[in-house]
Design a protein around this motif. Structure first.
Motif, PDB file in Angstrom:
ATOM      1  N   VAL A   1       3.563 -15.024  -7.323  1.00 26.67           N
ATOM      2  CA  VAL A   1       3.740 -15.953  -8.433  1.00 26.67           C
ATOM      3  C   VAL A   1       4.728 -15.235  -9.342  1.00 26.67           C
ATOM      4  O   VAL A   1       4.401 -14.200  -9.929  1.00 26.67           O
ATOM      5  N   GLY A   2       5.939 -15.736  -9.377  1.00 27.51           N
ATOM      6  CA  GLY A   2       7.010 -15.014 -10.065  1.00 27.51           C
ATOM      7  C   GLY A   2       7.224 -13.696  -9.348  1.00 27.51           C
ATOM      8  O   GLY A   2       7.413 -13.664  -8.137  1.00 27.51           O
ATOM      9  N   ASP A   3       7.128 -12.600 -10.061  1.00 23.68           N
ATOM     10  CA  ASP A   3       7.273 -11.274  -9.472  1.00 23.68           C
ATOM     11  C   ASP A   3       5.926 -10.635  -9.123  1.00 23.68           C
ATOM     12  O   ASP A   3       5.891  -9.517  -8.607  1.00 23.68           O
ATOM     13  N   GLU A   4       4.824 -11.322  -9.403  1.00 21.63           N
ATOM     14  CA  GLU A   4       3.479 -10.771  -9.174  1.00 21.63           C
ATOM     15  C   GLU A   4       3.067 -10.945  -7.717  1.00 21.63           C
ATOM     16  O   GLU A   4       3.005 -12.062  -7.204  1.00 21.63           O
ATOM     17  N   ASN A   5       2.759  -9.841  -7.047  1.00 31.90           N
ATOM     18  CA  ASN A   5       2.254  -9.857  -5.684  1.00 31.90           C
ATOM     19  C   ASN A   5       0.767 -10.198  -5.758  1.00 31.90           C
ATOM     20  O   ASN A   5      -0.054  -9.383  -6.177  1.00 31.90           O
ATOM     21  N   ILE A   6       0.433 -11.417  -5.364  1.00 32.02           N
ATOM     22  CA  ILE A   6      -0.947 -11.893  -5.470  1.00 32.02           C
ATOM     23  C   ILE A   6      -1.868 -11.138  -4.512  1.00 32.02           C
ATOM     24  O   ILE A   6      -3.004 -10.829  -4.856  1.00 32.02           O
ATOM     25  N   ASN A   7      -1.377 -10.807  -3.322  1.00 33.38           N
ATOM     26  CA  ASN A   7      -2.184 -10.041  -2.375  1.00 33.38           C
ATOM     27  C   ASN A   7      -2.617  -8.713  -3.002  1.00 33.38           C
ATOM     28  O   ASN A   7      -3.784  -8.342  -2.954  1.00 33.38           O
ATOM     29  N   ALA A   8      -1.673  -7.989  -3.590  1.00 32.97           N
ATOM     30  CA  ALA A   8      -1.964  -6.700  -4.222  1.00 32.97           C
ATOM     31  C   ALA A   8      -2.916  -6.887  -5.400  1.00 32.97           C
ATOM     32  O   ALA A   8      -3.842  -6.093  -5.596  1.00 32.97           O
ATOM     33  N   TRP A   9      -2.705  -7.946  -6.180  1.00 34.62           N
ATOM     34  CA  TRP A   9      -3.569  -8.212  -7.329  1.00 34.62           C
ATOM     35  C   TRP A   9      -5.011  -8.427  -6.878  1.00 34.62           C
ATOM     36  O   TRP A   9      -5.949  -7.889  -7.487  1.00 34.62           O
ATOM     37  N   LEU A  10      -5.208  -9.196  -5.795  1.00 32.94           N
ATOM     38  CA  LEU A  10      -6.559  -9.451  -5.293  1.00 32.94           C
ATOM     39  C   LEU A  10      -7.244  -8.160  -4.843  1.00 32.94           C
ATOM     40  O   LEU A  10      -8.424  -7.943  -5.129  1.00 32.94           O
ATOM     41  N   VAL A  11      -6.507  -7.301  -4.146  1.00 31.19           N
ATOM     42  CA  VAL A  11      -7.080  -6.026  -3.702  1.00 31.19           C
ATOM     43  C   VAL A  11      -7.405  -5.152  -4.910  1.00 31.19           C
ATOM     44  O   VAL A  11      -8.477  -4.549  -4.986  1.00 31.19           O
ATOM     45  N   LYS A  12      -6.500  -5.104  -5.874  1.00 30.30           N
ATOM     46  CA  LYS A  12      -6.698  -4.282  -7.078  1.00 30.30           C
ATOM     47  C   LYS A  12      -7.937  -4.709  -7.857  1.00 30.30           C
ATOM     48  O   LYS A  12      -8.666  -3.879  -8.396  1.00 30.30           O
ATOM     49  N   GLN A  13      -8.195  -6.002  -7.917  1.00 25.56           N
ATOM     50  CA  GLN A  13      -9.349  -6.526  -8.650  1.00 25.56           C
ATOM     51  C   GLN A  13     -10.645  -6.447  -7.850  1.00 25.56           C
ATOM     52  O   GLN A  13     -11.719  -6.770  -8.366  1.00 25.56           O
ATOM     53  N   GLY A  14     -10.547  -6.038  -6.588  1.00 23.88           N
ATOM     54  CA  GLY A  14     -11.740  -5.949  -5.746  1.00 23.88           C
ATOM     55  C   GLY A  14     -12.147  -7.268  -5.128  1.00 23.88           C
ATOM     56  O   GLY A  14     -13.262  -7.415  -4.642  1.00 23.88           O
ATOM     57  N   HIS A  15     -11.238  -8.242  -5.108  1.00 23.09           N
ATOM     58  CA  HIS A  15     -11.537  -9.559  -4.541  1.00 23.09           C
ATOM     59  C   HIS A  15     -11.114  -9.666  -3.081  1.00 23.09           C
ATOM     60  O   HIS A  15     -11.356 -10.696  -2.448  1.00 23.09           O
ATOM     61  N   ALA A  16     -10.445  -8.631  -2.558  1.00 19.23           N
ATOM     62  CA  ALA A  16      -9.991  -8.641  -1.165  1.00 19.23           C
ATOM     63  C   ALA A  16      -9.927  -7.209  -0.655  1.00 19.23           C
ATOM     64  O   ALA A  16      -9.776  -6.272  -1.429  1.00 19.23           O
ATOM     65  N   TRP A  17     -10.029  -7.063   0.649  1.00 22.83           N
ATOM     66  CA  TRP A  17      -9.886  -5.777   1.302  1.00 22.83           C
ATOM     67  C   TRP A  17      -8.430  -5.597   1.705  1.00 22.83           C
ATOM     68  O   TRP A  17      -7.720  -6.576   1.932  1.00 22.83           O
ATOM     69  N   ALA A  18      -8.006  -4.367   1.831  1.00 20.49           N
ATOM     70  CA  ALA A  18      -6.695  -4.083   2.418  1.00 20.49           C
ATOM     71  C   ALA A  18      -6.793  -4.449   3.894  1.00 20.49           C
ATOM     72  O   ALA A  18      -7.661  -3.952   4.606  1.00 20.49           O
ATOM     73  N   TYR A  19      -5.950  -5.354   4.343  1.00 22.09           N
ATOM     74  CA  TYR A  19      -5.974  -5.824   5.732  1.00 22.09           C
ATOM     75  C   TYR A  19      -5.184  -4.827   6.566  1.00 22.09           C
ATOM     76  O   TYR A  19      -3.987  -4.976   6.781  1.00 22.09           O
ATOM     77  N   ARG A  20      -5.852  -3.788   7.015  1.00 23.16           N
ATOM     78  CA  ARG A  20      -5.191  -2.653   7.659  1.00 23.16           C
ATOM     79  C   ARG A  20      -4.336  -3.047   8.851  1.00 23.16           C
ATOM     80  O   ARG A  20      -3.275  -2.493   9.072  1.00 23.16           O
ATOM     81  N   GLN A  21      -4.808  -3.981   9.652  1.00 22.37           N
ATOM     82  CA  GLN A  21      -4.095  -4.358  10.870  1.00 22.37           C
ATOM     83  C   GLN A  21      -2.711  -4.927  10.569  1.00 22.37           C
ATOM     84  O   GLN A  21      -1.784  -4.716  11.327  1.00 22.37           O
ATOM     85  N   TYR A  22      -2.557  -5.629   9.453  1.00 21.83           N
ATOM     86  CA  TYR A  22      -1.284  -6.291   9.156  1.00 21.83           C
ATOM     87  C   TYR A  22      -0.613  -5.794   7.882  1.00 21.83           C
ATOM     88  O   TYR A  22       0.432  -6.306   7.515  1.00 21.83           O
ATOM     89  N   ALA A  23      -1.197  -4.821   7.211  1.00 24.13           N
ATOM     90  CA  ALA A  23      -0.598  -4.326   5.963  1.00 24.13           C
ATOM     91  C   ALA A  23       0.795  -3.779   6.239  1.00 24.13           C
ATOM     92  O   ALA A  23       1.049  -3.168   7.270  1.00 24.13           O
ATOM     93  N   ASP A  24       1.691  -4.019   5.291  1.00 23.27           N
ATOM     94  CA  ASP A  24       3.054  -3.509   5.441  1.00 23.27           C
ATOM     95  C   ASP A  24       3.366  -2.432   4.406  1.00 23.27           C
ATOM     96  O   ASP A  24       4.485  -1.980   4.302  1.00 23.27           O
ATOM     97  N   SER A  25       2.333  -2.017   3.647  1.00 17.06           N
ATOM     98  CA  SER A  25       2.545  -1.026   2.602  1.00 17.06           C
ATOM     99  C   SER A  25       1.259  -0.244   2.349  1.00 17.06           C
ATOM    100  O   SER A  25       0.179  -0.839   2.276  1.00 17.06           O
ATOM    101  N   PRO A  26       1.358   1.076   2.183  1.00 12.67           N
ATOM    102  CA  PRO A  26       0.163   1.865   1.845  1.00 12.67           C
ATOM    103  C   PRO A  26      -0.361   1.563   0.443  1.00 12.67           C
ATOM    104  O   PRO A  26      -1.465   1.968   0.088  1.00 12.67           O
TER     105      PRO A  26
END
Length: 101
Positions: free
Chosen positions: A18-43
């Motif tokens: 949303v704009g420049d905000e990475n929603i995937n990263a935001w969800l992980v940071k807030q504890g609403h999602a897990w890091a999807y290790r199999q498909y993650a493209d960034s540590p």
């Protein structure tokens, strides 16, 4: 939106913005999602997940965790053996990035 192309029989995985905000990263940071290790493209996702876990944010506030992919496969909270990332380190998360389980 950035879509990571995969083989025909694998799910499409997208990084949403949303704009420049990475929603995937935001969800992980807030504890609403897990890091999807199999498909993650960034540590970065591993670092964010570790911070959320340390702060007991979102799903990490629970005492027990059942990985979403195990829940969908029929565990529905009843799995005997399950993935437990409660004590995982950033290094082990990063090492798992892109590996098929």
């Amino acid at each position: 939106m950035h879509v990571i192309a995969k083989a025909r029989d694998e799910p499409a995985v997208a990084v949403m913005y949303v704009g420049d905000e990475n929603i995937n990263a935001w969800l992980v940071k807030q504890g609403h999602a897990w890091a999807y290790r199999q498909y993650a493209d960034s540590p970065e996702y591993c670092v964010l997940e570790n911070a959320a876990r340390s702060l007991r944010r979102g799903l990490w506030a629970r005492e027990e965790w059942l990985a979403p992919w195990e829940w969908r496969l029929g565990g529905r909270g009843k799995a005997i053996l399950y993935t437990n990332y409660s004590r995982e380190t950033v290094a082990s998360c990063i090492a798992a990035i892109g590996k098929k389980s």
